[in-house]
Motif scaffolding. Structure first.
Motif, PDB file in Angstrom:
ATOM      1  N   ALA A  82      -8.554  31.034 -49.221  1.00 50.28           N
ATOM      2  CA  ALA A  82      -9.307  30.609 -48.034  1.00 50.28           C
ATOM      3  C   ALA A  82      -8.587  29.481 -47.304  1.00 50.28           C
ATOM      4  N   LYS A  83      -8.044  28.514 -48.071  1.00 51.73           N
ATOM      5  CA  LYS A  83      -7.350  27.381 -47.450  1.00 51.73           C
ATOM      6  C   LYS A  83      -6.007  27.760 -46.851  1.00 51.73           C
ATOM      7  N   CYS A  84      -5.465  28.886 -47.305  1.00 50.34           N
ATOM      8  CA  CYS A  84      -4.211  29.376 -46.723  1.00 50.34           C
ATOM      9  C   CYS A  84      -4.464  30.335 -45.562  1.00 50.34           C
ATOM     10  N   GLY A  85      -5.723  30.557 -45.236  1.00 52.44           N
ATOM     11  CA  GLY A  85      -6.055  31.412 -44.104  1.00 52.44           C
ATOM     12  C   GLY A  85      -6.000  32.896 -44.403  1.00 52.44           C
ATOM     13  N   SER A  86      -5.838  33.258 -45.688  1.00 48.80           N
ATOM     14  CA  SER A  86      -5.789  34.672 -46.059  1.00 48.80           C
ATOM     15  C   SER A  86      -7.178  35.108 -46.526  1.00 48.80           C
ATOM     16  N   PHE A 106     -19.781  31.376 -54.159  1.00 45.06           N
ATOM     17  CA  PHE A 106     -20.361  31.657 -52.840  1.00 45.06           C
ATOM     18  C   PHE A 106     -20.017  30.557 -51.840  1.00 45.06           C
ATOM     19  N   THR A 107     -20.107  29.307 -52.281  1.00 46.19           N
ATOM     20  CA  THR A 107     -19.844  28.191 -51.371  1.00 46.19           C
ATOM     21  C   THR A 107     -18.397  28.203 -50.892  1.00 46.19           C
ATOM     22  N   SER A 108     -17.455  28.470 -51.808  1.00 52.01           N
ATOM     23  CA  SER A 108     -16.031  28.512 -51.431  1.00 52.01           C
ATOM     24  C   SER A 108     -15.780  29.570 -50.366  1.00 52.01           C
ATOM     25  N   LEU A 109     -16.397  30.747 -50.543  1.00 55.06           N
ATOM     26  CA  LEU A 109     -16.191  31.822 -49.577  1.00 55.06           C
ATOM     27  C   LEU A 109     -16.880  31.510 -48.247  1.00 55.06           C
ATOM     28  N   ILE A 110     -18.089  30.973 -48.291  1.00 54.80           N
ATOM     29  CA  ILE A 110     -18.831  30.648 -47.069  1.00 54.80           C
ATOM     30  C   ILE A 110     -18.082  29.598 -46.250  1.00 54.80           C
ATOM     31  N   VAL A 111     -17.625  28.520 -46.921  1.00 49.09           N
ATOM     32  CA  VAL A 111     -16.864  27.481 -46.221  1.00 49.09           C
ATOM     33  C   VAL A 111     -15.544  28.045 -45.709  1.00 49.09           C
ATOM     34  N   GLY A 112     -14.882  28.862 -46.545  1.00 46.68           N
ATOM     35  CA  GLY A 112     -13.613  29.479 -46.133  1.00 46.68           C
ATOM     36  C   GLY A 112     -13.760  30.333 -44.896  1.00 46.68           C
ATOM     37  N   LEU A 113     -14.781  31.167 -44.870  1.00 47.68           N
ATOM     38  CA  LEU A 113     -15.031  32.009 -43.690  1.00 47.68           C
ATOM     39  C   LEU A 113     -15.350  31.157 -42.469  1.00 47.68           C
ATOM     40  N   ARG A 131      -3.476  26.432 -39.255  1.00 45.05           N
ATOM     41  CA  ARG A 131      -4.492  25.605 -39.917  1.00 45.05           C
ATOM     42  C   ARG A 131      -4.332  24.178 -39.398  1.00 45.05           C
ATOM     43  N   ASP A 132      -5.273  23.736 -38.571  1.00 47.60           N
ATOM     44  CA  ASP A 132      -5.163  22.377 -38.042  1.00 47.60           C
ATOM     45  C   ASP A 132      -6.075  21.442 -38.829  1.00 47.60           C
ATOM     46  N   ARG A 133      -6.338  20.259 -38.294  1.00 47.42           N
ATOM     47  CA  ARG A 133      -7.067  19.225 -39.019  1.00 47.42           C
ATOM     48  C   ARG A 133      -8.478  19.658 -39.428  1.00 47.42           C
ATOM     49  N   SER A 134      -9.085  20.542 -38.664  1.00 45.96           N
ATOM     50  CA  SER A 134     -10.485  20.850 -38.939  1.00 45.96           C
ATOM     51  C   SER A 134     -10.812  22.324 -39.135  1.00 45.96           C
ATOM     52  N   ARG A 135      -9.903  23.239 -38.815  1.00 41.12           N
ATOM     53  CA  ARG A 135     -10.247  24.652 -38.931  1.00 41.12           C
ATOM     54  C   ARG A 135      -9.006  25.521 -38.839  1.00 41.12           C
ATOM     55  N   PHE A 136      -9.210  26.849 -38.953  1.00 44.63           N
ATOM     56  CA  PHE A 136      -8.138  27.826 -38.800  1.00 44.63           C
ATOM     57  C   PHE A 136      -8.276  28.526 -37.451  1.00 44.63           C
TER      58      PHE A 136
END
Length: 619
Positions: A293-297, A316-323, A600-605
């Motif tokens: 998720a943090k790599c944008g994949s 679930f939280t990791s995926l929700i935040v990642g999306l 991937r910038d300071r706050s989002r993808f």
């Protein structure tokens, strides 16, 4: 007397020994000798200790055995029974209040019992009493041994009290324990967890013998404290010394790869985890999910999630935040619904992800609805992070005045992040008056933050108030505040390359800048007009256009186009927010060169493809 009474109430709340245990204990006791009959207490103690060792597999059985010992005359202050009782309480993770009441009535507990109490608190939710027991132990003239300090350092690490840890480090050296490997490993872990990576690394370098635990501690310390490059360097050194990594090493490595956006290296870590059979572990799977998720994949993150046999709130939280941060807010909310359907209770962090999804996708009404449900349905008291999301939600929707009113009516004191969110919104939407109010609050809360000077300067520059711009920048210089330089990183082969604005340090710089000029010409044919309003300085328009062309993300993208086959996706990690001009230019580059570009910038993808972005120009 009060402690005796309290202890009796603790143990007598349980039921009598169940038939199985009672039968066993009767058989045990039936073989007693004539001597034992005359003086039964030592014999009963021995048998009760044996019952604790072999039958106390749960807290209820533990209480039954304790009650049995009291009914058969074992004194509450018996040191042997107390020692084993406390050990069993701690081993079963029973409440430490129970262990404390047993300990409090013992006469002259030995070092083993003191260590067990320290260990119990170190492993509990509140580790702070461990330090109190250590001090009390010294006052009681009981000398700590080699087992005391690893338990104590674990408690300090959990408390994040690095100053206390430094004091204990000094004591271990004075008492001659400083060279013991398990004490050194405890110190390493403490420094790493507390964020003092320099002290951790210094200690690590001084160690004569370093096992896998030591390597894992220092690698994890660097990975979790914003120094992922050093973590990867140490991993290479570890491999060169012939040590084979384990699951803990690879999870730390995934954290470092996530910070750097090193997708290819992280994929190799994933292959290793598959080979050694660690992908059945939920913690490992959650780390993989977070990494992708943090790599944008997001596709791979969803694949890991889909293959998990067991999922918890972290999954679930990791995926929700990642999306959410990748711009797929609607999908994030769909997974939140699935989470609710599967009766997985969301946490405070889950709702930060949900509100973030609403904020970054412009879902104003949905955001307020989820905020209400969080309080009413799940009885989660909103924290400053949740209020920050709501201010951001209003600000991004252009409702800057309403955002200010919301801040004024908040039940908790707004922090610098919330005022900075408002200041950023004032910069984008042109609210000079509110921007100055936000800045005045920031001067009180965090006066040396460079970004605040820049934002206020940008508001004045947008209004062509150049004298005010100069005043702000002069005060910035006088206060000794420097603007954070922007940089962009890309991964190519086994290396991560970093570029800054106008960077010409790379051997291929000549070719990169020639390609940048060509890209600019091609984009102009597609209708690109440089967004010079972003270059907020009193200089000529042509100079502004040139400054925009050399932003670090554009340099990084040109480098990747030059060095990768056509059609290869490009992934860039940037430390600052993407400006409007770069956003517009990268959309067109994705179309002209037929490339998927992930920033991937300071706050989002931002996922650019075919001339459009996943954020739908709402960021």
């Amino acid at each position: 007397m009060r402690l005796y009474s309290k202890l009796s109430s603790l143990v007598h709340t349980s039921q009598p020994l169940n038939p199985k245990i009672h039968l066993c204990s009767s058989t045990f006791l039936s073989s007693s000798s004539t001597t034992a009959t005359l003086n039964p207490v030592p014999h009963i103690v021995t048998k009760c200790i044996a019952l604790l060792q072999f039958w106390a597999s749960s807290i209820s059985k533990l209480r039954q055995i304790h009650a049995y010992s009291l009914r058969h005359g074992v004194p509450l202050n018996n040191p042997d029974m107390g020692k084993h009782l406390i050990f069993t309480i701690v081993s079963l993770s029973a409440p430490m209040s129970y262990a404390y009441h047993v300990f409090a009535v013992l006469h002259d507990p030995n070092v083993f019992t003191w260590n067990t109490m320290i260990r119990g608190y170190a492993e509990s939710d509140d580790p702070s009493p461990a330090l109190h027991f250590y001090r009390k132990m010294s006052v009681s003239c009981v000398e700590p041994d080699t087992h005391t300090y690893p338990f104590l350092l674990k408690a300090v690490a959990k408390s994040l009290n690095v100053r206390e840890g430094e004091a204990i480090h000094s004591v271990t050296v004075r008492k001659g324990f400083g060279s013991l490997m398990f004490v050194q490993n405890g110190l390493l872990h403490m420094y790493a967890v507390c964020g003092d990576t320099e002290s951790a690394h210094k200690l690590f370098e001084s160690m004569v013998e370093r096992d896998l635990v030591a390597w894992n501690s220092v690698i994890n310390g660097f990975a979790l404290n914003g120094r992922p490059s050093e973590a990867l360097t140490l991993f290479r050194e570890m491999k060169m010394e012939g040590l084979e990594p384990d699951g803990f090493t690879m999870v730390s490595l995934l954290s470092a790869c996530a910070e750097l956006g090193a997708l290819e290296l992280g994929r190799r870590v994933h292959v290793f985890l598959l080979k050694v059979g660690l992908t059945e572990n939920m913690h490992v799977n959650n780390s993989l999910l977070d990494f992708y998720a943090k790599c944008g994949s997001i596709r791979e993150a969803k694949q890991v999630f889909g293959e998990m046999r067991e999922r918890n709130v972290v999954s679930f939280t990791s995926l929700i935040v990642g999306l959410a941060v990748n711009g797929f807010g609607e999908e994030a909310l769909e997974f939140f619904k699935e989470m609710e359907e599967q009766r997985v209770k969301p946490s405070e962090i889950t709702f930060v992800g949900v509100l973030y999804a609403c904020s970054h996708c412009g879902m104003l009404n949905e955001g307020f609805n989820y905020f209400r449900r969080m309080k009413d349905e799940y009885e989660i008291m909103p924290r400053i992070e949740h209020y920050g999301c709501m201010v951001d939600l209003l600000s991004r929707a252009g409702l800057v005045k309403q955002a200010y009113e919301y801040i004024q009516n908040m039940p908790i004191q707004p922090n610098s992040v919330i005022w900075r969110t408002l200041l950023g919104a004032c910069t984008i939407h042109g609210h000079l008056g509110l921007g100055e109010i936000a800045r005045s609050h920031l001067l009180k809360l965090e006066p040396k933050h460079s970004g605040d000077y820049v934002l206020l300067s940008n508001i004045y520059a947008a209004e062509h108030r150049w004298s005010d711009v100069q005043t702000v920048r002069r005060s910035m210089l006088e206060d000794g505040v420097r603007k954070t330089p922007g940089y962009s990183m890309v991964e190519l082969g086994n290396r991560v390359y970093e570029f800054t604005m106008g960077d010409r340090s790379h051997p291929q710089s000549k070719d990169v800048y020639a390609l940048l000029e060509k890209i600019t010409e091609l984009l102009k044919l597609e209708g690109y007009v440089p967004h010079t309003a972003n270059v907020l300085a009193d200089i000529e328009e042509e100079e502004k256009e040139q400054a925009l062309s050399y932003h670090s993300e554009k340099v990084a993208i040109a480098f990747m186009i030059l060095n990768t086959p056509p059609g290869t996706p490009i992934r860039v990690m940037k430390n600052l927010r993407v400006c409007a001009d770069c956003h517009m230019a990268i959309k067109l580059i994705s179309k002209v060169y037929d490339r998927e570009i992930v920033i991937r910038d300071r706050s989002r993808f931002h996922h650019f493809r075919g001339g459009s972005c996943s954020c739908k120009d709402y960021w």
